[in-house]
Design a protein around this motif. Structure first.
Motif, PDB file in Angstrom:
ATOM      1  N   TRP A   1      -2.915 -35.949 -10.117  1.00  0.00           N
ATOM      2  CA  TRP A   1      -3.252 -34.933  -9.106  1.00  0.00           C
ATOM      3  C   TRP A   1      -3.708 -33.643  -9.778  1.00  0.00           C
ATOM      4  CZ3 TRP A   1       0.915 -32.698  -5.223  1.00  0.00           C
ATOM      5  CH2 TRP A   1       0.263 -31.919  -4.262  1.00  0.00           C
ATOM      6  N   SER A   2      -2.994 -33.251 -10.828  1.00  0.00           N
ATOM      7  CA  SER A   2      -3.376 -32.049 -11.570  1.00  0.00           C
ATOM      8  C   SER A   2      -4.750 -32.209 -12.214  1.00  0.00           C
ATOM      9  CB  SER A   2      -2.308 -31.758 -12.635  1.00  0.00           C
ATOM     10  OG  SER A   2      -2.704 -30.713 -13.490  1.00  0.00           O
ATOM     11  N   ASP A   3      -4.997 -33.359 -12.843  1.00  0.00           N
ATOM     12  CA  ASP A   3      -6.291 -33.603 -13.492  1.00  0.00           C
ATOM     13  C   ASP A   3      -7.452 -33.512 -12.500  1.00  0.00           C
ATOM     14  OD1 ASP A   3      -5.104 -34.071 -15.979  1.00  0.00           O
ATOM     15  OD2 ASP A   3      -4.952 -36.231 -15.651  1.00  0.00           O
ATOM     16  N   ARG A   4      -7.210 -33.943 -11.260  1.00  0.00           N
ATOM     17  CA  ARG A   4      -8.281 -34.019 -10.267  1.00  0.00           C
ATOM     18  C   ARG A   4      -8.370 -32.784  -9.379  1.00  0.00           C
ATOM     19  NH1 ARG A   4      -9.726 -39.584  -9.635  1.00  0.00           N
ATOM     20  NH2 ARG A   4     -10.386 -39.252  -7.495  1.00  0.00           N
ATOM     21  N   THR A   5      -7.533 -31.790  -9.621  1.00  0.00           N
ATOM     22  CA  THR A   5      -7.540 -30.579  -8.804  1.00  0.00           C
ATOM     23  C   THR A   5      -8.778 -29.739  -9.091  1.00  0.00           C
ATOM     24  OG1 THR A   5      -5.138 -30.471  -8.635  1.00  0.00           O
ATOM     25  CG2 THR A   5      -6.329 -28.413  -8.322  1.00  0.00           C
ATOM     26  N   ARG A   6      -9.441 -29.326  -8.061  1.00  0.00           N
ATOM     27  CA  ARG A   6     -10.610 -28.459  -8.179  1.00  0.00           C
ATOM     28  C   ARG A   6     -10.341 -27.201  -7.351  1.00  0.00           C
ATOM     29  NH1 ARG A   6     -10.793 -31.555 -11.525  1.00  0.00           N
ATOM     30  NH2 ARG A   6     -12.337 -33.170 -11.980  1.00  0.00           N
ATOM     31  N   SER A   7     -10.124 -26.093  -8.024  1.00  0.00           N
ATOM     32  CA  SER A   7      -9.799 -24.858  -7.319  1.00  0.00           C
ATOM     33  C   SER A   7     -10.237 -23.664  -8.153  1.00  0.00           C
ATOM     34  CB  SER A   7      -8.288 -24.769  -7.056  1.00  0.00           C
ATOM     35  OG  SER A   7      -7.589 -24.396  -8.226  1.00  0.00           O
ATOM     36  N   ARG A   8     -10.329 -22.526  -7.518  1.00  0.00           N
ATOM     37  CA  ARG A   8     -10.716 -21.304  -8.226  1.00  0.00           C
ATOM     38  C   ARG A   8      -9.641 -20.889  -9.224  1.00  0.00           C
ATOM     39  NH1 ARG A   8     -10.048 -16.052  -4.424  1.00  0.00           N
ATOM     40  NH2 ARG A   8     -10.361 -15.138  -6.491  1.00  0.00           N
ATOM     41  N   PHE A   9      -8.425 -21.391  -9.044  1.00  0.00           N
ATOM     42  CA  PHE A   9      -7.315 -21.048  -9.943  1.00  0.00           C
ATOM     43  C   PHE A   9      -7.161 -22.038 -11.091  1.00  0.00           C
ATOM     44  CE2 PHE A   9      -6.141 -19.590  -5.646  1.00  0.00           C
ATOM     45  CZ  PHE A   9      -6.129 -18.222  -5.892  1.00  0.00           C
ATOM     46  N   GLY A  10      -8.064 -23.015 -11.187  1.00  0.00           N
ATOM     47  CA  GLY A  10      -7.971 -24.007 -12.237  1.00  0.00           C
ATOM     48  C   GLY A  10      -7.180 -25.235 -11.809  1.00  0.00           C
ATOM     49  N   ARG A  11      -6.868 -26.078 -12.793  1.00  0.00           N
ATOM     50  CA  ARG A  11      -6.169 -27.330 -12.500  1.00  0.00           C
ATOM     51  C   ARG A  11      -4.662 -27.223 -12.674  1.00  0.00           C
ATOM     52  NH1 ARG A  11      -8.698 -31.929 -16.055  1.00  0.00           N
ATOM     53  NH2 ARG A  11      -8.582 -30.309 -17.650  1.00  0.00           N
ATOM     54  N   ARG A  12      -4.185 -26.407 -13.613  1.00  0.00           N
ATOM     55  CA  ARG A  12      -2.756 -26.404 -13.959  1.00  0.00           C
ATOM     56  C   ARG A  12      -1.968 -25.294 -13.276  1.00  0.00           C
ATOM     57  NH1 ARG A  12      -4.173 -31.334 -15.514  1.00  0.00           N
ATOM     58  NH2 ARG A  12      -5.568 -31.316 -17.329  1.00  0.00           N
ATOM     59  N   ARG A  13      -2.615 -24.131 -13.047  1.00  0.00           N
ATOM     60  CA  ARG A  13      -1.875 -23.000 -12.471  1.00  0.00           C
ATOM     61  C   ARG A  13      -1.267 -23.306 -11.098  1.00  0.00           C
ATOM     62  NH1 ARG A  13      -4.989 -17.384 -12.924  1.00  0.00           N
ATOM     63  NH2 ARG A  13      -6.800 -18.656 -12.420  1.00  0.00           N
ATOM     64  N   PRO A  14      -1.955 -24.034 -10.208  1.00  0.00           N
ATOM     65  CA  PRO A  14      -1.313 -24.344  -8.921  1.00  0.00           C
ATOM     66  C   PRO A  14      -0.006 -25.122  -9.082  1.00  0.00           C
ATOM     67  CG  PRO A  14      -3.676 -24.723  -8.772  1.00  0.00           C
ATOM     68  CD  PRO A  14      -3.379 -24.467 -10.224  1.00  0.00           C
ATOM     69  N   PHE A  15       0.071 -25.967 -10.095  1.00  0.00           N
ATOM     70  CA  PHE A  15       1.276 -26.762 -10.294  1.00  0.00           C
ATOM     71  C   PHE A  15       2.362 -25.951 -11.002  1.00  0.00           C
ATOM     72  CE2 PHE A  15      -2.048 -29.723  -9.499  1.00  0.00           C
ATOM     73  CZ  PHE A  15      -1.436 -30.709  -8.735  1.00  0.00           C
ATOM     74  N   LEU A  16       1.956 -25.038 -11.872  1.00  0.00           N
ATOM     75  CA  LEU A  16       2.929 -24.147 -12.505  1.00  0.00           C
ATOM     76  C   LEU A  16       3.611 -23.271 -11.461  1.00  0.00           C
ATOM     77  CD1 LEU A  16       4.222 -22.778 -14.992  1.00  0.00           C
ATOM     78  CD2 LEU A  16       2.163 -21.337 -15.141  1.00  0.00           C
ATOM     79  N   ILE A  17       2.818 -22.647 -10.588  1.00  0.00           N
ATOM     80  CA  ILE A  17       3.374 -21.753  -9.582  1.00  0.00           C
ATOM     81  C   ILE A  17       4.054 -22.537  -8.459  1.00  0.00           C
ATOM     82  CG2 ILE A  17       2.877 -19.913  -7.945  1.00  0.00           C
ATOM     83  CD1 ILE A  17       2.570 -19.217 -10.936  1.00  0.00           C
ATOM     84  N   GLY A  18       3.382 -23.571  -7.962  1.00  0.00           N
ATOM     85  CA  GLY A  18       3.962 -24.373  -6.887  1.00  0.00           C
ATOM     86  C   GLY A  18       5.270 -25.030  -7.295  1.00  0.00           C
ATOM     87  N   GLY A  19       5.306 -25.572  -8.522  1.00  0.00           N
ATOM     88  CA  GLY A  19       6.533 -26.190  -9.000  1.00  0.00           C
ATOM     89  C   GLY A  19       7.663 -25.181  -9.130  1.00  0.00           C
ATOM     90  N   SER A  20       7.349 -23.984  -9.614  1.00  0.00           N
ATOM     91  CA  SER A  20       8.372 -22.943  -9.763  1.00  0.00           C
ATOM     92  C   SER A  20       8.927 -22.505  -8.410  1.00  0.00           C
ATOM     93  CB  SER A  20       7.786 -21.732 -10.505  1.00  0.00           C
ATOM     94  OG  SER A  20       7.350 -22.088 -11.801  1.00  0.00           O
ATOM     95  N   ILE A  21       8.054 -22.370  -7.417  1.00  0.00           N
ATOM     96  CA  ILE A  21       8.515 -21.984  -6.078  1.00  0.00           C
ATOM     97  C   ILE A  21       9.449 -23.052  -5.500  1.00  0.00           C
ATOM     98  CG2 ILE A  21       7.778 -21.587  -3.689  1.00  0.00           C
ATOM     99  CD1 ILE A  21       5.222 -20.305  -4.841  1.00  0.00           C
ATOM    100  N   LEU A  22       9.018 -24.319  -5.607  1.00  0.00           N
ATOM    101  CA  LEU A  22       9.860 -25.414  -5.118  1.00  0.00           C
ATOM    102  C   LEU A  22      11.204 -25.430  -5.846  1.00  0.00           C
ATOM    103  CD1 LEU A  22      10.329 -27.998  -3.462  1.00  0.00           C
ATOM    104  CD2 LEU A  22       9.158 -29.274  -5.285  1.00  0.00           C
TER     105      LEU A  22
END
Length: 443
Positions: free
Chosen positions: A101-122
């Protein structure tokens, strides 16, 4: 050719059965321009994030989760094993999917940052839930989500290293990652011991973790991933494929995976029953060896820091990786042999410190090797999750096998820890030799 793969649930040694000359030697794919060295400030913020995430993630395992369970079920130590084991299995199953999912993420924030922040919030929300959960069931559910969150954040940091760190910096970065991962939980225990409120002992480390993760996400900006090639829907076949790889096509990745697996089997043979081992060798009740374990643990952390930083920096400076994994394995053998025949605290101390030094040196340098031999850097999330299997599976298997070894040839209640520690030494040596002799594309 059929796909002869190594999977997370059943390690396949087919790579080991084929000599390198028979394999189709294919070096890892390196799409795009060569990686440029990152700045010291970038590394500082990355290590700060790793420190915070490790504090929030490991502290409950080492301390606060035990306190919470003891509040609701005094004397039920086995519950901790059930809760942590269940969460570990869930994350093992989920981690390759998160990587894809991370490898295939396409966003203005990049591929890894959404998982770094999202994982920390969870992770933070789950820790807060555990702190006020009225039952063991809810604590168990909470820890599953806490582990999913913080382990995802931790995995994102490791994957960023595979994405961004060039070969000449990988040893240093792997060593520093090991150090911050060791120090974070220690500082966390100090914070927790100074706070009496059960809500705060969970939430304070979690808040520090998410703050440092956010700072790294902002200061260590990741390129916009929208310009990358778009991806279509993921098929069931692709999902299943995320758990495996073809060692014939990528022999160096396969040999390194197998070497890590064997080394960590030896490591967990020799660390799972350490408290009971010390009690037997020092002729003390289990509850009275806490002081000895604490002293060995404290000095072991210093040794681990020296091993991680020293091994990582020297391997970068000399441009040699495999030699340091072999040195780490040999040091582990020395420590394990000393402990196998030790019947006094000074000898147990020497053996344990040698093993901690060895483990840190091996892990730091081999992490750099793992990043160098990734089959495809654009799928770093997937492949780093597969690399993690080589450590996670032994952590589950070794404790199940070890009881058979310690009861072999025993009389009465005296367990055969000599056999266990020598078996661990043998496994560690074989793992180091596999990497040293078989991984060809890394010096």
């Amino acid at each position: 050719m059929q796909d002869e793969s190594l999977s997370g649930s059943h390690p396949d040694t087919s790579a080991a059965s084929q000599p390198p000359t028979a394999a189709v030697e294919q070096r890892p794919e390196e799409p795009g321009p060569p990686l440029e060295p990152v700045s010291n400030s970038y590394l500082i913020w990355m290590m700060a994030a790793n420190f915070g995430v490790a504090m929030a993630y490991v502290l409950p395992l080492a301390y606060t989760l035990t306190l919470r369970i003891d509040e609701l079920a005094p004397g039920r130590e086995e519950v901790l094993g059930y809760i942590t084991g269940t969460a570990q299995v869930v994350f093992l199953i989920a981690s390759p999917l998160i990587g894809v999912w991370s490898d295939r993420t396409r966003s203005r924030f990049g591929r890894r940052r959404p998982f770094l922040i999202g994982g920390s919030i969870l992770g933070l929300l789950a820790l807060a839930g555990i702190s006020v959960a009225p039952s063991l069931l809810l604590i168990g559910v909470g820890w599953v989500f806490a582990m999913l969150g913080w382990a995802t954040a931790s995995q994102a940091i490791i994957t960023v290293q595979a994405d961004r760190i060039p070969e000449e910096q990988r040893g240093k970065v792997s060593g520093l990652t090991g150090v911050t991962g060791q120090v974070g939980p220690i500082i966390g225990v100090g914070i927790a011991s100074a706070v009496s409120n059960s809500f705060l002992v969970f939430v304070i480390p979690g808040v520090l973790g998410i703050v440092l993760a956010v700072v790294f996400a902002v200061r260590g900006s990741e390129p916009d991933s929208r310009p990358l090639a778009p991806t279509g829907p993921v098929s069931v076949k692709e999902i299943l494929a995320s758990y495996v790889f073809n060692p014939r096509r990528y022999p160096d990745f396969g040999w390194n995976w197998l070497g890590r697996f064997v080394f960590f089997m030896g490591l967990y043979f020799n660390t799972t029953f350490s408290t009971f081992f010390y009690a037997q060798r020092l002729d003390l009740p289990v509850k009275e060896v806490a002081g000895a374990v604490a002293v060995v643990g404290a000095v072991g952390v210093v040794a681990a820091i020296l091993g991680a930083v020293g091994g990582g920096f020297l391997s970068d400076k000399l441009g040699r990786r495999r030699l340091f994994t072999l040195i780490g394995a040999l040091l582990f053998v020395c420590g394990a042999v000393v402990e196998a025949f030790a019947y006094s605290f000074p000898m147990l101390f020497v053996g344990s410190v040698l093993m901690q030094l060895a483990i840190a040196a091996f892990a730091a340098v081999d992490s750099a090797i793992a990043m160098a031999v990734l089959p495809n850097r654009t799928e770093a999330g997937r492949y780093m999750a597969v690399v993690a299997f080589s450590q996670k599976i032994p952590s589950a298997l070794a404790p199940l096998i070890a009881p058979f070894i310690i009861t072999f040839g025993t009389v009465g209640d005296v367990k055969n820890y000599t056999a266990l520690y020598l078996t661990g030494a043998l496994f560690a040596l074989v793992g180091g030799l596999l990497i040293f002799t078989r991984v060809r594309s890394v010096r």
